[in-house]
Motif scaffolding. Sequence first.
Motif, PDB file in Angstrom:
ATOM      1  N   LEU A  28      38.402  45.213  39.505  1.00 19.99           N
ATOM      2  CA  LEU A  28      38.901  46.453  39.675  1.00 19.99           C
ATOM      3  C   LEU A  28      40.513  46.347  39.493  1.00 19.99           C
ATOM      4  N   GLU A  29      40.970  47.236  38.975  1.00 25.52           N
ATOM      5  CA  GLU A  29      42.282  46.975  38.334  1.00 25.52           C
ATOM      6  C   GLU A  29      43.132  48.511  38.834  1.00 25.52           C
ATOM      7  N   ARG A  30      44.446  48.418  39.067  1.00 28.10           N
ATOM      8  CA  ARG A  30      45.323  49.349  39.092  1.00 28.10           C
ATOM      9  C   ARG A  30      46.708  48.937  38.581  1.00 28.10           C
ATOM     10  N   ALA A  31      47.376  49.861  37.787  1.00 29.20           N
ATOM     11  CA  ALA A  31      48.856  49.594  37.126  1.00 29.20           C
ATOM     12  C   ALA A  31      49.719  50.456  38.049  1.00 29.20           C
ATOM     13  N   LEU A  32      50.800  49.961  38.372  1.00 29.10           N
ATOM     14  CA  LEU A  32      51.759  50.816  39.135  1.00 29.10           C
ATOM     15  C   LEU A  32      53.281  50.512  38.409  1.00 29.10           C
ATOM     16  N   ALA A  33      53.997  51.569  38.665  1.00 24.19           N
ATOM     17  CA  ALA A  33      55.336  51.817  38.047  1.00 24.19           C
ATOM     18  C   ALA A  33      56.469  51.898  39.315  1.00 24.19           C
ATOM     19  N   PHE A  34      57.094  51.224  39.460  1.00 26.75           N
ATOM     20  CA  PHE A  34      58.259  51.524  40.427  1.00 26.75           C
ATOM     21  C   PHE A  34      59.694  51.888  40.094  1.00 26.75           C
ATOM     22  N   THR A  35      60.619  52.257  40.791  1.00 28.02           N
ATOM     23  CA  THR A  35      61.932  52.649  40.418  1.00 28.02           C
ATOM     24  C   THR A  35      62.640  51.443  39.810  1.00 28.02           C
ATOM     25  N   ASP A  36      62.386  50.273  40.458  1.00 29.70           N
ATOM     26  CA  ASP A  36      63.279  49.125  40.060  1.00 29.70           C
ATOM     27  C   ASP A  36      62.514  47.796  40.477  1.00 29.70           C
ATOM     28  N   PHE A  37      62.998  46.770  40.461  1.00 31.51           N
ATOM     29  CA  PHE A  37      62.343  45.478  40.460  1.00 31.51           C
ATOM     30  C   PHE A  37      62.254  45.159  42.084  1.00 31.51           C
ATOM     31  N   ASN A  38      63.422  45.559  42.972  1.00 27.29           N
ATOM     32  CA  ASN A  38      63.481  45.653  44.242  1.00 27.29           C
ATOM     33  C   ASN A  38      62.086  46.262  44.807  1.00 27.29           C
ATOM     34  N   GLU A  39      61.855  47.528  44.652  1.00 30.24           N
ATOM     35  CA  GLU A  39      60.958  48.417  44.802  1.00 30.24           C
ATOM     36  C   GLU A  39      59.486  47.749  44.770  1.00 30.24           C
ATOM     37  N   ALA A  40      59.257  47.307  43.483  1.00 24.81           N
ATOM     38  CA  ALA A  40      58.140  46.623  42.960  1.00 24.81           C
ATOM     39  C   ALA A  40      57.754  45.286  43.903  1.00 24.81           C
ATOM     40  N   ASN A  65      59.954  46.368  36.936  1.00 25.90           N
ATOM     41  CA  ASN A  65      59.407  47.447  37.914  1.00 25.90           C
ATOM     42  C   ASN A  65      57.759  47.730  38.048  1.00 25.90           C
ATOM     43  N   ARG A  66      57.131  46.785  37.039  1.00 26.33           N
ATOM     44  CA  ARG A  66      55.693  47.215  36.808  1.00 26.33           C
ATOM     45  C   ARG A  66      54.776  46.148  37.319  1.00 26.33           C
ATOM     46  N   VAL A  67      53.706  46.563  38.314  1.00 30.42           N
ATOM     47  CA  VAL A  67      52.792  45.829  39.014  1.00 30.42           C
ATOM     48  C   VAL A  67      51.315  45.942  38.518  1.00 30.42           C
ATOM     49  N   ARG A  68      50.709  45.175  38.060  1.00 23.78           N
ATOM     50  CA  ARG A  68      49.342  45.276  37.816  1.00 23.78           C
ATOM     51  C   ARG A  68      48.712  44.365  38.856  1.00 23.78           C
ATOM     52  N   ILE A  69      47.458  44.944  39.458  1.00 19.05           N
ATOM     53  CA  ILE A  69      46.746  44.389  40.467  1.00 19.05           C
ATOM     54  C   ILE A  69      45.349  44.348  39.937  1.00 19.05           C
ATOM     55  N   GLU A  70      44.503  43.079  40.115  1.00 16.84           N
ATOM     56  CA  GLU A  70      43.164  43.113  39.782  1.00 16.84           C
ATOM     57  C   GLU A  70      42.479  42.310  41.061  1.00 16.84           C
ATOM     58  N   LEU A  71      41.215  43.200  41.405  1.00 18.01           N
ATOM     59  CA  LEU A  71      40.653  42.484  42.667  1.00 18.01           C
ATOM     60  C   LEU A  71      39.115  42.128  41.963  1.00 18.01           C
ATOM     61  N   THR A  72      38.744  41.023  42.671  1.00 17.28           N
ATOM     62  CA  THR A  72      37.382  40.643  42.465  1.00 17.28           C
ATOM     63  C   THR A  72      36.985  39.494  43.561  1.00 17.28           C
ATOM     64  N   THR A  73      35.954  39.376  43.993  1.00 15.55           N
ATOM     65  CA  THR A  73      35.625  38.403  44.782  1.00 15.55           C
ATOM     66  C   THR A  73      35.034  37.347  44.116  1.00 15.55           C
ATOM     67  N   HIS A  74      35.671  36.128  44.035  1.00 14.74           N
ATOM     68  CA  HIS A  74      35.212  35.127  43.478  1.00 14.74           C
ATOM     69  C   HIS A  74      33.805  34.575  43.969  1.00 14.74           C
ATOM     70  N   ASP A  75      33.497  34.424  45.086  1.00 15.87           N
ATOM     71  CA  ASP A  75      32.482  33.642  45.599  1.00 15.87           C
ATOM     72  C   ASP A  75      31.230  34.714  45.530  1.00 15.87           C
ATOM     73  N   ALA A  76      31.163  35.957  45.385  1.00 16.73           N
ATOM     74  CA  ALA A  76      30.577  36.922  45.134  1.00 16.73           C
ATOM     75  C   ALA A  76      29.930  36.989  43.688  1.00 16.73           C
ATOM     76  N   GLY A  77      30.708  36.511  42.795  1.00 19.22           N
ATOM     77  CA  GLY A  77      30.755  36.464  41.456  1.00 19.22           C
ATOM     78  C   GLY A  77      30.976  38.033  40.705  1.00 19.22           C
ATOM     79  N   GLY A  78      31.879  38.913  41.313  1.00 24.34           N
ATOM     80  CA  GLY A  78      32.118  40.066  40.878  1.00 24.34           C
ATOM     81  C   GLY A  78      32.852  41.014  42.104  1.00 24.34           C
ATOM     82  N   LEU A  79      32.624  42.285  41.947  1.00 27.28           N
ATOM     83  CA  LEU A  79      33.287  43.004  43.108  1.00 27.28           C
ATOM     84  C   LEU A  79      32.469  43.233  44.473  1.00 27.28           C
ATOM     85  N   SER A  80      33.167  43.239  45.472  1.00 27.45           N
ATOM     86  CA  SER A  80      32.272  43.344  46.644  1.00 27.45           C
ATOM     87  C   SER A  80      32.931  44.509  47.523  1.00 27.45           C
ATOM     88  N   LYS A  81      32.561  44.310  48.803  1.00 27.04           N
ATOM     89  CA  LYS A  81      33.085  45.467  49.638  1.00 27.04           C
ATOM     90  C   LYS A  81      34.486  45.198  49.973  1.00 27.04           C
TER      91      LYS A  81
END
Length: 95
Positions: A28-40, A65-81
């Motif tokens: 599960l991925e989301r990309a974000l952009a902020f005003t500057d490095f401090n905000e990110a 100012n950019r952050v990309r987040i990836e979520l996964t549950t390694h012990d489940a072998g994929g996405l979990s609740k």
Amino acid sequence: MSKKLTDDERAAALNELTEWHLNDQGKLERALAFTDFNEAFGFMTRVALLAESMNHHPEWFNVYNRVRIELTTHDAGGLSKRDLKMARAIDAMLT
């Protein structure tokens, strides 16, 4: 141990989490952009504190100012609740 989401659960979650998508690695991925490095970096710090309290840590990447987040549950072998809960909590920080 967390249980991997079914295909139907994953599809329903993606319909709800409209700012997130499933990347080519099945995370599960989301990309974000902020005003500057401090905000990110401030955002990343808040997420880090949340992640520690939830004992569920994202994979992420930051350039200025950019952050990309990836979520996964390694012990489940994929996405979990746990990933869905984390994504919702991250989204709540942004509103």
